[in-house]
Design an enzyme around this catalytic site. Structure first.
Site, PDB file in Angstrom:
ATOM      1  N   ASN A  53       0.320  22.560   0.522  1.00 35.54           N
ATOM      2  CA  ASN A  53      -0.523  21.374   0.417  1.00 35.54           C
ATOM      3  C   ASN A  53      -0.510  20.953  -1.048  1.00 35.54           C
ATOM      4  OD1 ASN A  53      -2.476  19.458   0.262  1.00 35.54           O
ATOM      5  ND2 ASN A  53      -4.058  20.645   1.347  1.00 35.54           N
ATOM      6  N   ASN A  80       6.644  11.473  -3.475  1.00 31.38           N
ATOM      7  CA  ASN A  80       6.760  10.565  -2.322  1.00 31.38           C
ATOM      8  C   ASN A  80       5.694  10.819  -1.252  1.00 31.38           C
ATOM      9  OD1 ASN A  80       8.315   8.985  -0.090  1.00 31.38           O
ATOM     10  ND2 ASN A  80       8.197  11.086   0.678  1.00 31.38           N
ATOM     11  N   SER A 132       3.492   1.402  -3.589  1.00 30.50           N
ATOM     12  CA  SER A 132       3.509   0.481  -2.440  1.00 30.50           C
ATOM     13  C   SER A 132       3.172  -0.906  -2.952  1.00 30.50           C
ATOM     14  CB  SER A 132       2.453   0.912  -1.415  1.00 30.50           C
ATOM     15  OG  SER A 132       2.229  -0.128  -0.467  1.00 30.50           O
ATOM     16  N   TYR A 145      -6.055   3.151   0.202  1.00 28.97           N
ATOM     17  CA  TYR A 145      -4.607   3.279  -0.031  1.00 28.97           C
ATOM     18  C   TYR A 145      -4.187   2.430  -1.232  1.00 28.97           C
ATOM     19  CZ  TYR A 145       0.383   3.265   1.288  1.00 28.97           C
ATOM     20  OH  TYR A 145       1.758   3.406   1.305  1.00 28.97           O
ATOM     21  N   ALA A 147      -6.028   1.412  -3.715  1.00 30.14           N
ATOM     22  CA  ALA A 147      -6.571   1.999  -4.951  1.00 30.14           C
ATOM     23  C   ALA A 147      -5.716   3.191  -5.390  1.00 30.14           C
ATOM     24  CB  ALA A 147      -8.016   2.439  -4.730  1.00 30.14           C
ATOM     25  N   SER A 148      -5.295   4.008  -4.418  1.00 28.23           N
ATOM     26  CA  SER A 148      -4.473   5.178  -4.772  1.00 28.23           C
ATOM     27  C   SER A 148      -3.123   4.745  -5.347  1.00 28.23           C
ATOM     28  CB  SER A 148      -4.261   6.090  -3.549  1.00 28.23           C
ATOM     29  OG  SER A 148      -3.389   5.496  -2.598  1.00 28.23           O
ATOM     30  N   ILE A 180       8.244  -0.644   5.819  1.00 28.59           N
ATOM     31  CA  ILE A 180       9.405   0.202   6.094  1.00 28.59           C
ATOM     32  C   ILE A 180       9.246   0.902   7.452  1.00 28.59           C
ATOM     33  CG2 ILE A 180      10.855   2.081   5.177  1.00 28.59           C
ATOM     34  CD1 ILE A 180      10.566  -0.368   3.262  1.00 28.59           C
TER      35      ILE A 180
END
Ligand code: NAP
Length: 239
Positions: A53, A80, A132, A145, A147-148, A180
């Site tokens: 993890n 990734n 992204s 997502y 914000a990350s 994608i």
């Protein structure tokens, strides 16, 4: 004989990460795949893998030490691995906020922090973070997502300055995929897929190979003068 270059790729068990590993193997790297799931899509002498993890700081540190001791170098790091937990703002659970920030942002910091000393010792390296277009342009239902990924982009630009400041040829760039075809997007209704394709100037969803091609370029010396950049690979979706 020149020592084999080593690339570490996270989220290697499937999707974009698998395609990146396959491409980097073709480019001649020894590839080390990291994932919470087992990396079992091929057997190759030039592919090794560890199951962990990436949010576990101790496990990350141990694995990087093992890789550095075994290979004596890490030339390329591709961060990734990523997750989504989509919800509109008013419905978003704190737990879904935290898990997305932990995997998509904090784990990138944890791993890169451990790899940086090896790259600094070598005086060279390429860190490629998979962000992204949601991290640059936002999207409904993806505030955690976005914000990350926005955080990953800002962090990468900071590292691009920081890791090169003493003359080291360490480059840090982001690839920002658009829409994608992977497990992450396979359950979307056909209507949504058609709508996204019609909004994309190049008229189709991207493939995992489209992203792997961009990573291959950033991992190679062909991009030797490129750092701190975000390369959107989205068929022109965000223009
Ligand atoms: P994917 O098919 O869901 O694969 C992600 C891999 O990362 C999975 O094998 C997953 O394992 C692993 N992973 C998740 N959390 C982990 C953790 N804590 N530690 C170790 N491994 C972990 O995703 P993808 O579509 O290939 O996306 C790859 C990257 O591209 C992500 O960063 C994503 O945000 C980005 N991206 C994708 C798209 C798209 O349209 N697909 C668009 C823009 C950006 P398990 O699933 O087995 O837990």
């Amino acid at each position: 004989m020149k020592p084999e270059k080593v690339a570490v790729v996270t989220g290697a068990a499937r999707g974009i990460g698998q395609a990146i590993c396959e491409q980097l193997l073709e480019d001649g790297f020894h590839v080390v795949g990291l994932d919470i799931s087992s990396v079992d899509w091929t057997q190759s002498e030039r592919l090794s893998s560890y199951q962990l993890n990436l949010c576990d700081a101790k496990a990350v540190s141990e694995v990087v030490n093992t890789i550095a001791n075994q290979h004596g170098r890490i030339d390329v790091l591709v961060n990734n691995a990523g997750i989504t937990r989509d919800a509109l703002l008013q419905d978003m659970l704190e737990q879904d906020w935290d898990s997305v920030i932990d995997v998509n942002l904090k784990a990138v910091f944890l791993l890169t922090r451990c790899v940086a000393p090896t790259m600094l010792e070598q005086g060279a390296g390429s860190v490629i973070n998979i962000a992204s277009i949601v991290g640059t342009d936002g999207n409904i239902g993806q505030s955690n997502y976005g914000a990350s990924k926005g955080g990953v982009i800002a962090m990468s630009k900071g590292w691009a300055k920081e890791l090169a400041r003493k003359g080291d040829q360490i480059r840090v760039n982001c690839v920002a995929p658009g829409f994608i075809a992977t497990d992450m997007t396979k359950n979307l209704p056909e209507k949504v897929i058609q709508m996204m394709e019609s909004k994309t100037p190049l008229g189709r969803m991207g493939s995992v190979q489209d992203i792997a091609n961009g990573v291959s370029f950033l991992a190679s010396d062909k991009s030797a003068y490129i750092t701190g950049q975000v390369i959107k690979i989205d068929g022109g979706l965000v223009l």
